[in-house]
Design an enzyme around this catalytic site. Structure first.
Site, mmCIF file in Angstrom:
data_model
loop_
_atom_site.group_PDB
_atom_site.id
_atom_site.type_symbol
_atom_site.label_atom_id
_atom_site.label_comp_id
_atom_site.label_asym_id
_atom_site.label_seq_id
_atom_site.Cartn_x
_atom_site.Cartn_y
_atom_site.Cartn_z
ATOM 1 N N SER A 1 47.485 64.630 -21.937
ATOM 2 C CA SER A 1 47.336 63.523 -22.878
ATOM 3 C C SER A 1 48.539 62.579 -22.753
ATOM 4 O O SER A 1 48.827 62.086 -21.667
ATOM 5 C CB SER A 1 47.169 64.075 -24.290
ATOM 6 N N HIS B 1 38.416 64.702 -25.602
ATOM 7 C CA HIS B 1 39.812 64.638 -25.162
ATOM 8 C C HIS B 1 40.546 65.965 -25.338
ATOM 9 O O HIS B 1 41.389 66.322 -24.520
ATOM 10 C CB HIS B 1 40.536 63.532 -25.941
ATOM 11 N N ASP B 2 40.245 66.684 -26.388
ATOM 12 C CA ASP B 2 40.929 67.949 -26.675
ATOM 13 C C ASP B 2 40.385 69.124 -25.873
ATOM 14 O O ASP B 2 40.802 70.266 -26.107
ATOM 15 C CB ASP B 2 40.819 68.285 -28.162
ATOM 16 N N ASP C 1 35.407 62.288 -22.878
ATOM 17 C CA ASP C 1 36.666 61.802 -23.447
ATOM 18 C C ASP C 1 36.573 60.294 -23.663
ATOM 19 O O ASP C 1 36.454 59.519 -22.719
ATOM 20 C CB ASP C 1 37.816 62.137 -22.492
ATOM 21 N N ARG D 1 45.350 60.788 -39.290
ATOM 22 C CA ARG D 1 44.950 62.025 -38.614
ATOM 23 C C ARG D 1 43.436 62.113 -38.461
ATOM 24 O O ARG D 1 42.937 62.550 -37.415
ATOM 25 C CB ARG D 1 45.468 63.227 -39.391
#
Length: 377
Positions: A149, A356-357, A323, A218
């Site tokens: 990332s 993405h994670d 992503d 967040r």
């Protein structure tokens, strides 16, 4: 203003007068790091991990801290990053609140937190600080630098600013520049924090803290870290039980809302808002193409030309189709650019549904790819 430092953290002192890319200097600064495995006699089996925005240096359990780390399934004896073969170093980013010097740290002169007096932070500053740690451990050349990332950006900055410091590179869901969509998301996250009336221009404290702004920041982040495919499969349109529903007007009604709320509340008091602002902006500023401008700094940025200036033996760029934050074409750009510079570079797109994670959770796909690359070094 609080720092959140895991047990067993080690520190490397940066030299006084540590110069920041955009001006300003740091005195008495330090970088938090942890290690796994043993450095061999030739000192050529070192692997450096540089992280995303929020992780600390505790990537996995080790002698200093037996608690599982944020990449526990990937790092350790017999795991894809095998600490029986490699001496692994993980650094916490400069500007963070997890042990490295950042806006939440105490200024050596004023004896108060830096807050917004911390110098403007660039990805390159984190790269230079990580290079100091590597050399401070007596390592002249890394076998590999692995960046996830934001860490993918940091790794590329390290490679171009410190030629010859690494033989190989694994870039995981990273980028050589910030794209408009990710800039827009991070801009909204920062705006949510800055518009919270409790931010007080960065002068908040534990009693008056921009909790609402951090929660919203967040939540926006988590939405982009995963994919719509996963949200649908995981939550669908399932509603909360009546005893869990929020009775406020327009309150929480769906399971996915409850998940985001819980995730945000666990995060807000575990990461400093000013550190979040600084690290977030550093990503928006980054473009490796700046290194391909003329000697006078004129001319347009050329990201691929910047990548081609990096000299490596081997490289692997991994990404996933789902992503949306660091989309797949960015990892392809990295592989092609590094190949243009002479590296034996591979681009590996993975079909993970987790966005993405995915590199944090889809070890079944990422683990063999990382292990296979390292086995060839």
């Amino acid at each position: 203003m609080t720092e959140f430092i895991p047990p067993g953290t080690r520190y490397h002192a940066l030299p006084d007068g540590f110069a920041m890319k955009r001006g300003g200097r740091l005195d008495g600064a330090r970088i938090a790091f942890e290690t796994w495995g043993e450095l061999n006699a030739a000192r050529d089996n070192a692997v450096l991990i540089v992280t995303g925005l929020s992780p600390d240096a505790h990537a996995a359990a080790n002698a200093g801290n037996s608690e599982p780390g944020w990449w526990e399934a990937m790092l350790g004896p017999g795991k894809p990053i095998d600490s029986q073969r490699w001496f692994v170093i993980c650094v916490n980013s400069l500007g963070s609140c997890k042990g490295s010097t950042g806006p939440a740290s105490i200024h050596p002169v004023t004896r108060e937190p830096y807050r917004l007096d911390f110098p403007e932070l660039s990805i390159e500053d984190g790269a230079d600080a990580a290079a100091h740690v590597v050399r401070g451990l007596g390592i002249e050349r890394l076998a590999c630098v692995i960046g996830n990332s934001m860490g993918g950006m940091t790794a590329l900055a390290l490679l171009i600013r410190h030629p010859g410091l690494a033989r190989a590179h694994i870039n995981i869901s990273g980028a050589a520049r910030a794209l408009p969509f990710s800039i827009a998301i991070r801009s909204l996250q920062r705006e949510a924090i800055r518009l919270d009336p409790h931010w007080y221009q960065g002068r908040y404290d534990e009693r008056s803290y921009p909790e609402a702004g951090m929660r919203m920041a967040r939540k926006l982040g988590v939405i982009t870290y995963r994919s719509a495919l996963e949200w649908d499969g995981r939550f669908g349109r399932v509603r909360l039980d009546s005893d869990r529903a929020d009775e406020e007007p327009f309150g929480l009604e769906f399971e996915v809302e409850s998940y985001l709320e819980g995730h945000a509340r666990r995060f807000v008091r575990r990461f400093d808002p000013n550190c979040y602002l600084y690290l977030s902006r550093s990503m928006d500023w980054f473009d490796l193409g700046d290194y391909a401008r003329g000697d006078d700094g004129a001319g347009p940025a050329d990201t691929r030309a910047g990548l081609a200036r990096i000299r490596l033996e081997k490289a692997l760029a991994i990404g996933v189709h789902t992503d949306i934050l660091f989309p797949l074409q960015q990892q392809q750009e990295i592989a092609e650019g590094l190949a243009a510079g002479g590296a034996d570079a591979e681009f590996l797109p993975l079909p993970s549904p987790q966005g993405h994670d995915a590199f944090l959770v889809d070890i079944a796909r990422f683990g063999p790819a990382v292990a296979g690359f390292l086995a060839k070094l």
